[in-house]
Structures are given as C-alpha cells and as structure tokens.
Design a protein around this motif. Structure first.
Motif, PDB file in Angstrom:
ATOM      1  N   GLY A   1       0.838  -1.127  -0.041  1.00 31.21           N
ATOM      2  CA  GLY A   1      -0.056   0.219  -0.017  1.00 31.21           C
ATOM      3  C   GLY A   1       0.824   1.270  -0.004  1.00 31.21           C
ATOM      4  O   GLY A   1       1.771   1.241   0.560  1.00 31.21           O
ATOM      5  N   ASN A   2       0.306   2.365  -0.536  1.00 34.74           N
ATOM      6  CA  ASN A   2       1.077   3.442  -0.836  1.00 34.74           C
ATOM      7  C   ASN A   2       0.363   4.748  -0.286  1.00 34.74           C
ATOM      8  O   ASN A   2      -0.537   5.095  -0.613  1.00 34.74           O
ATOM      9  CB  ASN A   2       1.408   3.726  -2.275  1.00 34.74           C
ATOM     10  N   LEU A   3       0.925   5.229   1.061  1.00 37.11           N
ATOM     11  CA  LEU A   3       0.466   6.311   1.508  1.00 37.11           C
ATOM     12  C   LEU A   3       0.060   7.763   0.616  1.00 37.11           C
ATOM     13  O   LEU A   3      -0.596   8.389   1.228  1.00 37.11           O
ATOM     14  CB  LEU A   3       1.061   6.628   2.868  1.00 37.11           C
ATOM     15  N   ASN A   4       1.006   7.768  -0.196  1.00 34.88           N
ATOM     16  CA  ASN A   4       1.006   8.893  -1.207  1.00 34.88           C
ATOM     17  C   ASN A   4       0.211   8.694  -2.482  1.00 34.88           C
ATOM     18  O   ASN A   4       0.505   9.493  -3.246  1.00 34.88           O
ATOM     19  CB  ASN A   4       2.427   9.033  -1.540  1.00 34.88           C
ATOM     20  N   ALA A   5      -0.417   7.531  -2.605  1.00 39.61           N
ATOM     21  CA  ALA A   5      -1.272   7.356  -3.962  1.00 39.61           C
ATOM     22  C   ALA A   5      -2.491   8.394  -3.972  1.00 39.61           C
ATOM     23  O   ALA A   5      -3.434   8.206  -2.985  1.00 39.61           O
ATOM     24  CB  ALA A   5      -1.586   5.893  -3.949  1.00 39.61           C
ATOM     25  N   SER A   6      -2.605   8.991  -4.945  1.00 36.92           N
ATOM     26  CA  SER A   6      -3.729   9.873  -5.020  1.00 36.92           C
ATOM     27  C   SER A   6      -5.227   9.001  -5.180  1.00 36.92           C
ATOM     28  O   SER A   6      -5.005   8.118  -6.010  1.00 36.92           O
ATOM     29  CB  SER A   6      -3.508  10.832  -6.432  1.00 36.92           C
ATOM     30  N   TYR A   7      -6.190   9.535  -4.561  1.00 40.67           N
ATOM     31  CA  TYR A   7      -7.349   8.744  -4.870  1.00 40.67           C
ATOM     32  C   TYR A   7      -8.486   9.517  -5.158  1.00 40.67           C
ATOM     33  O   TYR A   7      -9.667   9.123  -5.232  1.00 40.67           O
ATOM     34  CB  TYR A   7      -7.622   8.229  -3.436  1.00 40.67           C
ATOM     35  N   ASP A   8      -8.230  10.994  -5.652  1.00 43.32           N
ATOM     36  CA  ASP A   8      -9.308  11.658  -5.978  1.00 43.32           C
ATOM     37  C   ASP A   8      -8.875  12.643  -7.092  1.00 43.32           C
ATOM     38  O   ASP A   8      -7.730  12.943  -7.405  1.00 43.32           O
ATOM     39  CB  ASP A   8     -10.259  12.322  -4.978  1.00 43.32           C
ATOM     40  N   PHE A   9      -9.735  13.480  -7.660  1.00 44.36           N
ATOM     41  CA  PHE A   9      -9.578  14.530  -8.502  1.00 44.36           C
ATOM     42  C   PHE A   9      -8.456  15.526  -8.184  1.00 44.36           C
ATOM     43  O   PHE A   9      -7.769  16.181  -8.750  1.00 44.36           O
ATOM     44  CB  PHE A   9     -10.945  15.213  -9.162  1.00 44.36           C
TER      45      PHE A   9
ATOM     46  N   GLY B   1       4.919   8.313   4.332  1.00 40.50           N
ATOM     47  CA  GLY B   1       4.092   9.450   4.092  1.00 40.50           C
ATOM     48  C   GLY B   1       4.935  10.794   3.940  1.00 40.50           C
ATOM     49  O   GLY B   1       6.009  11.095   4.345  1.00 40.50           O
ATOM     50  N   ASP B   2       4.608  11.451   2.599  1.00 44.07           N
ATOM     51  CA  ASP B   2       5.259  12.452   2.232  1.00 44.07           C
ATOM     52  C   ASP B   2       4.567  13.931   2.745  1.00 44.07           C
ATOM     53  O   ASP B   2       3.551  14.515   2.207  1.00 44.07           O
ATOM     54  CB  ASP B   2       5.303  12.429   0.687  1.00 44.07           C
ATOM     55  N   VAL B   3       5.297  14.325   3.767  1.00 52.25           N
ATOM     56  CA  VAL B   3       4.904  15.685   4.295  1.00 52.25           C
ATOM     57  C   VAL B   3       5.038  16.805   3.224  1.00 52.25           C
ATOM     58  O   VAL B   3       4.353  17.929   3.397  1.00 52.25           O
ATOM     59  CB  VAL B   3       5.572  16.042   5.482  1.00 52.25           C
ATOM     60  N   ALA B   4       5.799  16.695   2.201  1.00 53.87           N
ATOM     61  CA  ALA B   4       5.787  17.871   1.335  1.00 53.87           C
ATOM     62  C   ALA B   4       4.923  17.722  -0.053  1.00 53.87           C
ATOM     63  O   ALA B   4       4.710  18.759  -0.689  1.00 53.87           O
ATOM     64  CB  ALA B   4       7.208  17.913   0.661  1.00 53.87           C
ATOM     65  N   TYR B   5       4.137  16.561  -0.137  1.00 52.38           N
ATOM     66  CA  TYR B   5       3.254  16.414  -1.242  1.00 52.38           C
ATOM     67  C   TYR B   5       2.128  17.355  -1.188  1.00 52.38           C
ATOM     68  O   TYR B   5       1.422  17.631   0.095  1.00 52.38           O
ATOM     69  CB  TYR B   5       2.742  14.991  -1.298  1.00 52.38           C
TER      70      TYR B   5
END
Length: 75
Positions: free
Chosen positions: A32-40, A67-71
C-alpha cells in the motif's frame, strides 16, 4: 495492477477511518502507498490520515512508513 492499487488505497482509507495504525502499517508492508492519489484533487491517504491521527508518535510512524509531508494536492 490498477485494481490492486485501488483496493490497497481503499484498505488504507478504511484502516485510517477506523484509527487502526497497525492495519495501516500491515497494508503498507503489503504494498500500500500512503502517497497514492485517490481523487481529482490528488489527495492521498497520508493527507487524510493527518485529519485522524493527532499524536506525535502516530504522525512519526506514518512518516516512517513513507508519508510525504511535502506533497501537495490541487486545493
């Protein structure tokens, strides 16, 4: 492959909603990727987790898990 990623994101979101950090950790170790986009807006499970988990040790664990705090999303 896309279906698997989608299911992992759904699993992460469910674990976060249930405030289950152990399950989040297990899902990340399973791919699982905590930084994977899931919406628009390009929001991520990590961003959502920041609204659920508030203790410093929980936040630190999520960062350790990737988890990417800068994203930034589009909002």
């Amino acid at each position: 492959m896309v279906e698997r990623i989608g299911e992992m994101v759904k699993g992460l979101m469910r674990a976060i909603q249930q405030h289950d950090l152990k399950q989040v950790e297990w899902l990340v170790f399973r791919g699982g990727n905590l930084n994977a986009s899931y919406d628009f807006h390009r929001s991520t499970p990590f961003m959502y987790a920041m609204t659920v988990f508030h203790k410093p040790e929980e936040i630190e664990k999520l960062i350790t898990l990737g988890g990417d705090v800068a994203y930034k999303n589009r909002r």
